[in-house]
Scaffold this motif. Structure first.
Motif, PDB file in Angstrom:
ATOM      1  N   ASN A 105       0.815  -1.218   0.000  1.00  0.00           N
ATOM      2  CA  ASN A 105       0.000   0.000   0.000  1.00  0.00           C
ATOM      3  C   ASN A 105       0.843   1.259   0.000  1.00  0.00           C
ATOM      4  O   ASN A 105       0.431   2.295  -0.524  1.00  0.00           O
ATOM      5  CB  ASN A 105      -0.931   0.000   1.224  1.00  0.00           C
ATOM      6  N   GLN A 106       2.036   1.201   0.606  1.00  0.00           N
ATOM      7  CA  GLN A 106       2.911   2.368   0.651  1.00  0.00           C
ATOM      8  C   GLN A 106       3.830   2.455  -0.557  1.00  0.00           C
ATOM      9  O   GLN A 106       4.538   3.452  -0.722  1.00  0.00           O
ATOM     10  CB  GLN A 106       3.778   2.320   1.932  1.00  0.00           C
ATOM     11  N   GLY A 107       3.848   1.444  -1.394  1.00  0.00           N
ATOM     12  CA  GLY A 107       4.752   1.407  -2.528  1.00  0.00           C
ATOM     13  C   GLY A 107       4.208   2.106  -3.753  1.00  0.00           C
ATOM     14  O   GLY A 107       3.027   2.473  -3.820  1.00  0.00           O
ATOM     15  N   PHE A 112      -2.565  -0.552  -7.467  1.00  0.00           N
ATOM     16  CA  PHE A 112      -3.032  -1.626  -8.339  1.00  0.00           C
ATOM     17  C   PHE A 112      -3.422  -2.895  -7.570  1.00  0.00           C
ATOM     18  O   PHE A 112      -3.862  -3.864  -8.185  1.00  0.00           O
ATOM     19  CB  PHE A 112      -1.955  -1.961  -9.372  1.00  0.00           C
ATOM     20  N   ASP A 113      -3.241  -2.904  -6.259  1.00  0.00           N
ATOM     21  CA  ASP A 113      -3.664  -4.023  -5.412  1.00  0.00           C
ATOM     22  C   ASP A 113      -3.074  -5.347  -5.917  1.00  0.00           C
ATOM     23  O   ASP A 113      -3.795  -6.317  -6.152  1.00  0.00           O
ATOM     24  CB  ASP A 113      -5.195  -4.097  -5.372  1.00  0.00           C
ATOM     25  N   THR A 117      -0.614 -11.737  -5.319  1.00  0.00           N
ATOM     26  CA  THR A 117      -1.283 -12.106  -6.569  1.00  0.00           C
ATOM     27  C   THR A 117      -0.276 -12.744  -7.522  1.00  0.00           C
ATOM     28  O   THR A 117       0.942 -12.645  -7.337  1.00  0.00           O
ATOM     29  CB  THR A 117      -1.903 -10.880  -7.261  1.00  0.00           C
ATOM     30  N   LYS A 118      -0.794 -13.386  -8.561  1.00  0.00           N
ATOM     31  CA  LYS A 118       0.070 -13.958  -9.591  1.00  0.00           C
ATOM     32  C   LYS A 118       0.861 -12.872 -10.301  1.00  0.00           C
ATOM     33  O   LYS A 118       2.009 -13.089 -10.710  1.00  0.00           O
ATOM     34  CB  LYS A 118      -0.768 -14.736 -10.606  1.00  0.00           C
ATOM     35  N   GLN A 119       0.257 -11.699 -10.461  1.00  0.00           N
ATOM     36  CA  GLN A 119       0.941 -10.610 -11.151  1.00  0.00           C
ATOM     37  C   GLN A 119       2.201 -10.186 -10.404  1.00  0.00           C
ATOM     38  O   GLN A 119       3.246  -9.912 -11.020  1.00  0.00           O
ATOM     39  CB  GLN A 119       0.002  -9.408 -11.311  1.00  0.00           C
ATOM     40  N   ALA A 120       2.131 -10.131  -9.082  1.00  0.00           N
ATOM     41  CA  ALA A 120       3.316  -9.786  -8.289  1.00  0.00           C
ATOM     42  C   ALA A 120       4.388 -10.863  -8.431  1.00  0.00           C
ATOM     43  O   ALA A 120       5.587 -10.561  -8.508  1.00  0.00           O
ATOM     44  CB  ALA A 120       2.929  -9.612  -6.821  1.00  0.00           C
ATOM     45  N   MET A 121       3.961 -12.123  -8.487  1.00  0.00           N
ATOM     46  CA  MET A 121       4.915 -13.217  -8.678  1.00  0.00           C
ATOM     47  C   MET A 121       5.584 -13.124 -10.049  1.00  0.00           C
ATOM     48  O   MET A 121       6.781 -13.389 -10.186  1.00  0.00           O
ATOM     49  CB  MET A 121       4.186 -14.549  -8.516  1.00  0.00           C
TER      50      MET A 121
END
Length: 253
Positions: A105-107, A112-113, A117-121
C-alpha cells in the motif's frame, strides 16, 4: 470461530485442521489436504502460468537489450555488462522484498492491489529471469562472426535485416538463455513465497501456490507423498523443457 477437537495448525497464513474446518477472519479453510490430483493440477497450472508469462516478458525485454549492447560501442558498456552478469546471481529473497515493497500500500504500485497475486509473482520472476536471458543472449550475439554482419550489409540489408540474421545465427545460444531463465523462474522459492503468500483456496485449488512453495510446505508438514509427487512433476517439466530446446536446436545447446 468454530473448532473441532482434532487439532489445528497454522500453515503460511491458513488455519488448517484434521477432520474439520475453521474460520480465520474471512477465510474459510478446509481440513488438511490429502493427496489429490485436483490440488496438484492447480499448482502445476499456476506454476506454468506464472513462469511462462515471466519468461515471455523477460525475453521480450532481454533480447532487444542484448542486441543493442552487442551491436553498439559506447562509454560505460563494460559497466552495464558487469551489472547484467551481477543480476544473474541476484538473491531471490532480496528481489522478493523489493517487489513486496513496490506492490504494498505504501509502494509505488500500491494502487493496483497486486500484493499476494500472480501478477506480483510474475514481476519478481521477470526481475530474476531477465538478467539470465540477457547475459546468455548477449554472449551468443557477440559470438556471431563480424563477417556475417558485413555480408548482410554488403547485400543491401538494413539494420533490422542484420539483426534478424544475427538472431538466426545465435538462435541456439538464445534458446539456451531462455531455458536458463525458465529454469530459474520455475525453480524459484524465496521471492514468490514473499510476494505470493503461498495461498490455496478452501477447496484445495491454488491461488498463488507454486510447485516449489508447495513442496516446501508439504515436506514441512510431513506429507511426503504429496511432496514427492510435486517434486517428480517439477523434475519432469524441467526435463521436458530441456528436451524441447534440444530438439529445436537440432541437438545443440
Amino acid at each position: 470461530m468454530v473448532e473441532t477437537a482434532l487439532g489445528l495448525g497454522m500453515i503460511d497464513g491458513w488455519l488448517l485442521a484434521e477432520g474439520g474446518t475453521h474460520l480465520l477472519g474471512e477465510a474459510l479453510v478446509a481440513s488438511a489436504l490429502p493427496f489429490e490430483w485436483t490440488y496438484i493440477r492447480s499448482i502445476i497450472a499456476v506454476s506454468l502460468y506464472v513462469s511462462l508469462t515471466a519468461v515471455l516478458l523477460s525475453t521480450l525485454i532481454s533480447l532487444p537489450i542484448a542486441m543493442l549492447i552487442g551491436f553498439s560501442e559506447f562509454p560505460g558498456k563494460g559497466g552495464i555488462v558487469a551489472a547484467i552478469n551481477t543480476g544473474m546471481g541476484f538473491p531471490s529473497v532480496v528481489v522478493g522484498l523489493i517487489v513486496l515493497f513496490a506492490v504494498s500500500n505504501q509502494g509505488p504500485l500500491g494502487q493496483f492491489d497486486l500484493i499476494f497475486t500472480k501478477q506480483a509473482m510474475i514481476i519478481s520472476q521477470v526481475i530474476l529471469a531477465a538478467p539470465v536471458i540477457t547475459g546468455v543472449s548477449l554472449a551468443a550475439v557477440t559470438s556471431v562472426e563480424q563477417g556475417v554482419r558485413d555480408a548482410a550489409y554488403a547485400a543491401g540489408g538494413t539494420k533490422l535485416d542484420v539483426a534478424l540474421i544475427t538472431i538466426k545465427e545465435a538462435r541456439y545460444g538464445i534458446l539456451t538463455g531462455v531455458l536458463a531463465g525458465l529454469g530459474r523462474a520455475i525453480s524459484e522459492v524465496g521471492s514468490v513465497l514473499i510476494v505470493g503468500g503461498n495461498i490455496a483456496r478452501a477447496d484445495g485449488t491454488s491461488v498463488t501456490r507454486t510447485l516449489t512453495t508447495a513442496i516446501q510446505l508439504e515436506a514441512r508438514q510431513g506429507r511426503f507423498r504429496t511432496a514427492l509427487a510435486l517434486g517428480a512433476v517439477l523434475l519432469a517439466l524441467v526435463l521436458l523443457i530441456n528436451g524441447l530446446v534440444l530438439r529445436l536446436g537440432g541437438g545443440r545447446t
